[in-house]
Design a protein around this motif. Structure first.
Motif, PDB file in Angstrom:
ATOM      1  N   ASP A 207      31.542  -2.196   7.255  1.00 56.23           N
ATOM      2  CA  ASP A 207      31.398  -1.330   6.091  1.00 56.23           C
ATOM      3  C   ASP A 207      30.726  -2.142   4.988  1.00 56.23           C
ATOM      4  O   ASP A 207      31.168  -3.258   4.679  1.00 56.23           O
ATOM      5  N   ARG A 208      29.683  -1.608   4.402  1.00 53.42           N
ATOM      6  CA  ARG A 208      28.887  -2.388   3.453  1.00 53.42           C
ATOM      7  C   ARG A 208      29.655  -2.761   2.196  1.00 53.42           C
ATOM      8  O   ARG A 208      29.289  -3.717   1.499  1.00 53.42           O
ATOM      9  N   LEU A 209      30.727  -2.030   1.897  1.00 55.34           N
ATOM     10  CA  LEU A 209      31.505  -2.321   0.696  1.00 55.34           C
ATOM     11  C   LEU A 209      32.768  -3.124   0.996  1.00 55.34           C
ATOM     12  O   LEU A 209      33.107  -4.058   0.264  1.00 55.34           O
ATOM     13  N   ASP A 210      33.465  -2.761   2.060  1.00 55.50           N
ATOM     14  CA  ASP A 210      34.779  -3.354   2.322  1.00 55.50           C
ATOM     15  C   ASP A 210      34.726  -4.615   3.179  1.00 55.50           C
ATOM     16  O   ASP A 210      35.457  -5.573   2.934  1.00 55.50           O
ATOM     17  N   GLY A 211      33.914  -4.585   4.215  1.00 52.20           N
ATOM     18  CA  GLY A 211      33.908  -5.680   5.185  1.00 52.20           C
ATOM     19  C   GLY A 211      33.813  -5.101   6.580  1.00 52.20           C
ATOM     20  O   GLY A 211      32.741  -4.748   7.055  1.00 52.20           O
ATOM     21  N   ALA A 212      34.951  -4.957   7.240  1.00 52.49           N
ATOM     22  CA  ALA A 212      34.994  -4.323   8.558  1.00 52.49           C
ATOM     23  C   ALA A 212      36.150  -3.338   8.592  1.00 52.49           C
ATOM     24  O   ALA A 212      37.225  -3.604   8.051  1.00 52.49           O
ATOM     25  N   HIS A 213      35.909  -2.195   9.202  1.00 51.31           N
ATOM     26  CA  HIS A 213      36.953  -1.203   9.425  1.00 51.31           C
ATOM     27  C   HIS A 213      37.327  -1.237  10.899  1.00 51.31           C
ATOM     28  O   HIS A 213      36.459  -1.142  11.771  1.00 51.31           O
ATOM     29  N   VAL A 214      38.612  -1.369  11.162  1.00 51.87           N
ATOM     30  CA  VAL A 214      39.104  -1.457  12.537  1.00 51.87           C
ATOM     31  C   VAL A 214      39.974  -0.242  12.821  1.00 51.87           C
ATOM     32  O   VAL A 214      40.983  -0.023  12.137  1.00 51.87           O
ATOM     33  N   ARG A 215      39.567   0.548  13.797  1.00 52.19           N
ATOM     34  CA  ARG A 215      40.357   1.728  14.161  1.00 52.19           C
ATOM     35  C   ARG A 215      41.366   1.361  15.240  1.00 52.19           C
ATOM     36  O   ARG A 215      41.002   0.876  16.312  1.00 52.19           O
ATOM     37  N   ILE A 216      42.632   1.600  14.929  1.00 51.82           N
ATOM     38  CA  ILE A 216      43.708   1.431  15.907  1.00 51.82           C
ATOM     39  C   ILE A 216      43.938   2.801  16.532  1.00 51.82           C
ATOM     40  O   ILE A 216      44.464   3.712  15.895  1.00 51.82           O
ATOM     41  N   ARG A 217      43.509   2.957  17.768  1.00 54.11           N
ATOM     42  CA  ARG A 217      43.589   4.269  18.407  1.00 54.11           C
ATOM     43  C   ARG A 217      45.018   4.651  18.781  1.00 54.11           C
ATOM     44  O   ARG A 217      45.358   5.832  18.822  1.00 54.11           O
ATOM     45  N   LYS A 218      45.840   3.666  19.055  1.00 56.63           N
ATOM     46  CA  LYS A 218      47.211   3.923  19.475  1.00 56.63           C
ATOM     47  C   LYS A 218      48.016   2.662  19.230  1.00 56.63           C
ATOM     48  O   LYS A 218      47.492   1.556  19.349  1.00 56.63           O
ATOM     49  N   SER A 219      49.278   2.819  18.859  1.00 60.09           N
ATOM     50  CA  SER A 219      50.091   1.638  18.589  1.00 60.09           C
ATOM     51  C   SER A 219      51.545   1.910  18.933  1.00 60.09           C
ATOM     52  O   SER A 219      51.907   3.013  19.364  1.00 60.09           O
ATOM     53  N   LYS A 220      52.358   0.915  18.714  1.00 56.69           N
ATOM     54  CA  LYS A 220      53.786   1.003  19.026  1.00 56.69           C
ATOM     55  C   LYS A 220      54.441   2.183  18.324  1.00 56.69           C
ATOM     56  O   LYS A 220      55.294   2.866  18.896  1.00 56.69           O
TER      57      LYS A 220
END
Length: 388
Positions: A207-220
């Motif tokens: 993301d040009r403003l934030d840095g990196a966006h990481v999508r967690i598709r599923k979690s605990k």
């Protein structure tokens, strides 16, 4: 008197199968198989394996003891818990922790519900037995919680620095790039290790403003896969920038997937010294569905499958050892040290629980506060205001 009362409980509360008034419909084999697959998908693979293992243990114990496992009487489950609680290791300590009993009970309850029987674990006899065992453990000071020690910002930067200047050969540099990406992304994202190893290349976007966006598709805590996004920020120092670490590792992944080890050696031999940010430069093209974090073999080749949670645990300990941390400290570290370190450091830096929860994904402040009580007990504590 006590024996008579116990006998009355056993006679009046015996477990019987649930009988449904509805007639079971005549389903085709295809529909029945589809229902079975959907039911199996209701829980994660790890949970299913844990439940299956716990059920086999209970079933084996019942066979040896001469009890019925399915349906099980509440007294059978209570006896099972007592027998496990009384099991000692060769050095005389308790063999099992109270938390283990809770997992076993959940597995027994699940098997009964799945097969149409009443859940014996909900009976007061089982609940009281488990509660009494926990109190006995606590009173004796046995099997206390042993959470992983947190890695704070100074620890992460120290370990990363040693990793980057301790390599010898291109295969070591491949491993360094993966491990530093694991450390910096895992720490700033407050990831569970299961979330880290589940990441695919498509899940991380710059993301040009934030840095990196990481999508967690599923979690605990999100088994239905609603998904969430975590932000990894651009940082002032390139050495500790999680986005730079991601890009450096992505270069290796892209090179290996397109040209194998020859391409990896080529990109490493031509790489300029990492002395400034590279996080805003051109990103390499990668296969979107391929695992982001993978095993690295001794010859530098990458595996096709995702890294395991145990490998994350081992990588953290290995890097801490090479950075000069002692055996006692390393023994307390693990995959959870990144997540607990994030929470602990954030509390120490003045963040409140709700701000921390935005990154960790906790649904209530209670668990977040546990980290503060265990790892940052002086934060917000009136003892610092006593003027001594």
């Amino acid at each position: 008197m006590a024996d008579r009362q116990l006998g009355e409980v056993l006679d009046t509360d015996s477990v019987v199968p649930v009988r449904s008034a509805e007639v079971f419909p005549d389903l085709s084999g295809e529909v029945a198989a589809r229902i079975e697959r959907s039911m199996a998908s209701a829980r994660s693979g790890a949970t299913r394996r844990a439940y299956d293992s716990a059920w086999r243990r209970f079933e084996t114990w019942c066979t040896v003891a001469g009890h019925h496992a399915l349906p099980a009487h509440p007294a059978t489950v209570a006896a099972y818990l007592v027998a496990a609680a009384d099991t000692l290791t060769v050095d005389g300590t308790r063999a099992y922790a109270p938390s283990t009993f809770g997992k076993w009970i959940a597995a027994v309850a699940d098997r009964h519900r799945a097969t149409g029987y009443d859940n014996p674990c909900g009976h007061e006899m089982v609940r009281a037995t488990l509660s009494g065992i926990r109190r006995d453990y606590a009173s004796a000071g046995e099997r206390p919680r042993n959470p992983r020690a947190p890695l704070l910002t100074s620890d992460i930067t120290t370990i990363v620095d040693y990793a980057r200047r301790g390599g010898a050969g291109w295969a070591s540099e491949v491993l360094e790039r993966r491990d530093t990406a694991l450390l910096l992304m895992g720490y700033t994202g407050a990831f569970r290790r299961s979330e880290l190893v589940a990441l695919e290349c498509r899940d991380v976007h710059r993301d040009r403003l934030d840095g990196a966006h990481v999508r967690i598709r599923k979690s605990k805590t999100d088994q239905d896969g609603t998904g969430t996004v975590k932000a990894l920020p651009f940082t002032d120092r390139h050495e500790s920038c999680p986005v730079c670490a991601w890009v450096r590792w992505l270069q290796i992944v892209a090179a290996f997937d397109t040209g194998g080890r020859v391409a990896v050696i080529r990109i490493l031999s031509r790489a300029v010294e990492f002395d400034s940010h590279i996080c805003r430069g051109t990103l390499p093209v990668v296969e979107k569905r391929s695992p982001l974090f993978r095993s690295v073999r001794k010859n530098g080749n990458l595996s096709d499958t995702a890294l395991s949670g145990a490998a994350v645990h081992a990588a953290i300990r290995r890097r801490a050892t090479r950075a000069g941390y002692g055996p006692d400290t390393v023994a307390q570290l693990g995959g959870h040290s990144l997540r607990s370190g994030f929470v602990t450091q954030a509390f120490r830096n003045g963040a409140d629980a709700h701000a921390i929860m935005r990154q960790t994904g906790h649904t209530t402040p209670a668990m977040v506060e546990t980290y503060a009580h265990e790892n940052a007990p002086l934060v917000g504590n009136a003892v610092t205001e006593l003027g001594l």
